[in-house]
Design a protein around this motif. Structure first.
Motif, short mmCIF file in Angstrom:
data_model
loop_
_atom_site.label_atom_id
_atom_site.label_comp_id
_atom_site.label_asym_id
_atom_site.label_seq_id
_atom_site.Cartn_x
_atom_site.Cartn_y
_atom_site.Cartn_z
N ALA A 1 -12.07 -1.39 -65.11
CA ALA A 1 -12.02 -2.83 -64.91
C ALA A 1 -11.25 -3.15 -63.63
CB ALA A 1 -11.33 -3.51 -66.10
N GLU A 2 -11.70 -4.17 -62.93
CA GLU A 2 -11.03 -4.55 -61.69
C GLU A 2 -9.70 -5.22 -62.01
OE1 GLU A 2 -11.76 -7.37 -57.73
OE2 GLU A 2 -13.30 -7.16 -59.28
N ALA A 3 -8.64 -4.77 -61.39
CA ALA A 3 -7.31 -5.33 -61.65
C ALA A 3 -7.17 -6.67 -60.95
CB ALA A 3 -6.23 -4.37 -61.17
N ILE A 4 -7.02 -7.75 -61.70
CA ILE A 4 -6.83 -9.08 -61.13
C ILE A 4 -5.66 -9.76 -61.84
CG2 ILE A 4 -9.24 -9.36 -60.48
CD1 ILE A 4 -9.60 -11.04 -63.02
N ASN A 5 -5.12 -10.76 -61.15
CA ASN A 5 -4.04 -11.57 -61.74
C ASN A 5 -2.89 -10.71 -62.26
OD1 ASN A 5 -5.50 -13.93 -61.24
ND2 ASN A 5 -6.51 -13.85 -63.22
N VAL A 6 -2.36 -9.84 -61.41
CA VAL A 6 -1.29 -8.95 -61.84
C VAL A 6 0.07 -9.40 -61.30
CG1 VAL A 6 -2.75 -6.95 -62.22
CG2 VAL A 6 -1.82 -7.37 -59.94
N THR A 7 0.15 -10.60 -60.80
CA THR A 7 1.42 -11.17 -60.37
C THR A 7 1.82 -12.27 -61.36
OG1 THR A 7 0.97 -10.72 -58.04
CG2 THR A 7 2.68 -12.35 -58.53
N VAL A 8 2.94 -12.09 -62.00
CA VAL A 8 3.39 -13.04 -63.02
C VAL A 8 3.87 -14.33 -62.37
CG1 VAL A 8 5.08 -13.46 -64.85
CG2 VAL A 8 3.99 -11.21 -64.64
N ASP A 9 3.31 -15.44 -62.84
CA ASP A 9 3.71 -16.74 -62.33
C ASP A 9 4.83 -17.34 -63.18
OD1 ASP A 9 3.25 -19.05 -60.54
OD2 ASP A 9 2.70 -20.05 -62.39
N LYS B 1 1.96 -16.21 -67.93
CA LYS B 1 0.94 -16.77 -67.05
C LYS B 1 0.92 -16.01 -65.74
CE LYS B 1 0.74 -21.46 -68.90
NZ LYS B 1 0.82 -22.90 -68.58
N TYR B 2 -0.29 -15.79 -65.23
CA TYR B 2 -0.47 -15.06 -63.98
C TYR B 2 -0.97 -16.00 -62.89
CZ TYR B 2 0.08 -10.79 -66.66
OH TYR B 2 0.59 -9.79 -67.45
N ASN B 3 -0.74 -15.60 -61.63
CA ASN B 3 -1.30 -16.35 -60.52
C ASN B 3 -2.82 -16.39 -60.67
OD1 ASN B 3 1.23 -16.62 -59.51
ND2 ASN B 3 0.95 -15.29 -57.73
N GLY B 4 -3.39 -17.56 -60.52
CA GLY B 4 -4.81 -17.71 -60.75
C GLY B 4 -5.11 -18.43 -62.04
N GLY B 5 -4.07 -18.64 -62.89
CA GLY B 5 -4.24 -19.43 -64.09
C GLY B 5 -4.47 -18.65 -65.36
N ASN B 6 -4.72 -17.34 -65.25
CA ASN B 6 -4.93 -16.54 -66.46
C ASN B 6 -3.62 -16.45 -67.25
OD1 ASN B 6 -6.26 -14.83 -68.28
ND2 ASN B 6 -5.47 -13.02 -67.23
#
Length: 305
Positions: free
Chosen positions: A252-260, A286-291
């Motif tokens: 799986a592509e790693a996305i939204n791995v920066t914690v907001d 919550k992660y950057n990007g809204g996830n």
């Protein structure tokens, strides 16, 4: 003998002992209830090595210390719910094909639609407004306060019992949009100022009054409270690190791995007979990007809404 000198020395020694004891108590309290700054920094470095990035200010210092709440769910919940919202006004009702209970308030054209277990839609005058007209984010804080007050007074008619900081149940307004002279508010219910996941609700406010509402609302009738050990913020982040690593291994592509942000909240679970539900402590990451990932703070599992 110089008794005055001896008494003075003894007083000073006692004062020193008391100060040492006070410092010891403070240090012990902080060690139990707060994450050590060095531990936090080391953990953040290890998390970054695993592909999860978070800054120190995004990780709360205080460890979670709150309870599991057990609540009863009666067969007449929807009627109790409506009586509370309307102040006991008379109504007629019937079940529509979708399974919802539709309530008509006598002497008005207002409609309440209740869906099991906590769903509610309200239409003043039976009219459902066009939500597409609310396309402008409202940053005016006074408008936020007005909208929040209107929603709170609608959900909690006995407003004096639900002032912020003085009661168990409240709301947290997260977004406000304007359009056509009205406002659309997006909010969550809170319990002791902690968001209850799954209670996202929208309301339309016109002239300081709610004219439309749709979402999930609960009125906890807590009968028992249980204290238990909870996953702290560092352990939750390491569970997230493991999840991200497993996704990467599976291609799986790693996305939204920066914690907001990460904050304490509640999730809802039920007993087998659906006669009781539980507010379970949780962590909302919550992660950057809204996830967002919500984890049960008691067992660490991801919560599926």
């Amino acid at each position: 003998m110089r008794w005055n000198v001896i008494k003075t020395v003894m007083i000073v020694l006692l004062a020193v002992v008391n100060i040492c004891l006070a410092v010891s108590v403070i240090i012990s309290y902080r060690n139990i209830n707060y994450i050590n700054a060095d531990v936090k920094r080391e953990a953040i470095e290890l998390l970054a090595d695993g592909g999860l990035f978070v800054s120190e200010d995004k990780v709360p210092d205080k460890k979670p210390r709150y309870n599991v709440i057990e609540c009863e769910y009666s067969e007449g919940y929807s009627d109790e719910y409506l009586n509370y919202l309307t102040g006991g006004l008379e109504y007629s009702s019937y079940v529509i094909p979708s399974g919802e209970i539709r309530y008509f308030i006598n002497d008005t054209s207002d409609i309440f639609e209740y869906s099991y277990p906590f769903g509610l839609r309200y239409k003043r005058g039976g009219i459902e407004p066009d939500l597409n007209v609310f396309d402008t984010a409202e940053s005016n804080q006074s408008k936020h306060k007005e909208a929040e007050k209107a929603v709170r007074q609608f959900i909690y008619p006995n407003s004096s019992a639900y002032e912020r900081g003085k009661s168990e149940m409240d709301i947290e307004l997260t977004e406000l949009y304007s359009g056509g002279g009205m406002y659309r508010a997006v909010f969550y219910q809170t319990y002791f100022q902690k968001i209850i996941a799954g209670t996202k609700t929208e309301a339309v406010i016109d002239g300081g009054k709610v004219i439309y509402l749709s979402g999930s609302l609960i009125f906890p009738n807590d009968v028992n409270r249980y204290s238990t050990d909870l996953y702290d913020q560092i352990n939750i982040l390491f569970l997230e690190k493991r999840r991200i690593a497993e996704e990467n291994e599976n291609g799986a592509e790693a996305i939204n791995v920066t914690v907001d942000s990460m904050k304490c909240g509640y999730i809802i679970t039920w007993n087998n007979k659906m006669t009781k539900y539980y507010l379970i402590p949780a962590w909302i990451v919550k992660y950057n990007g809204g996830n967002a990932i919500i984890r049960n703070a008691v067992i660490g599992d991801i919560y599926e809404k």
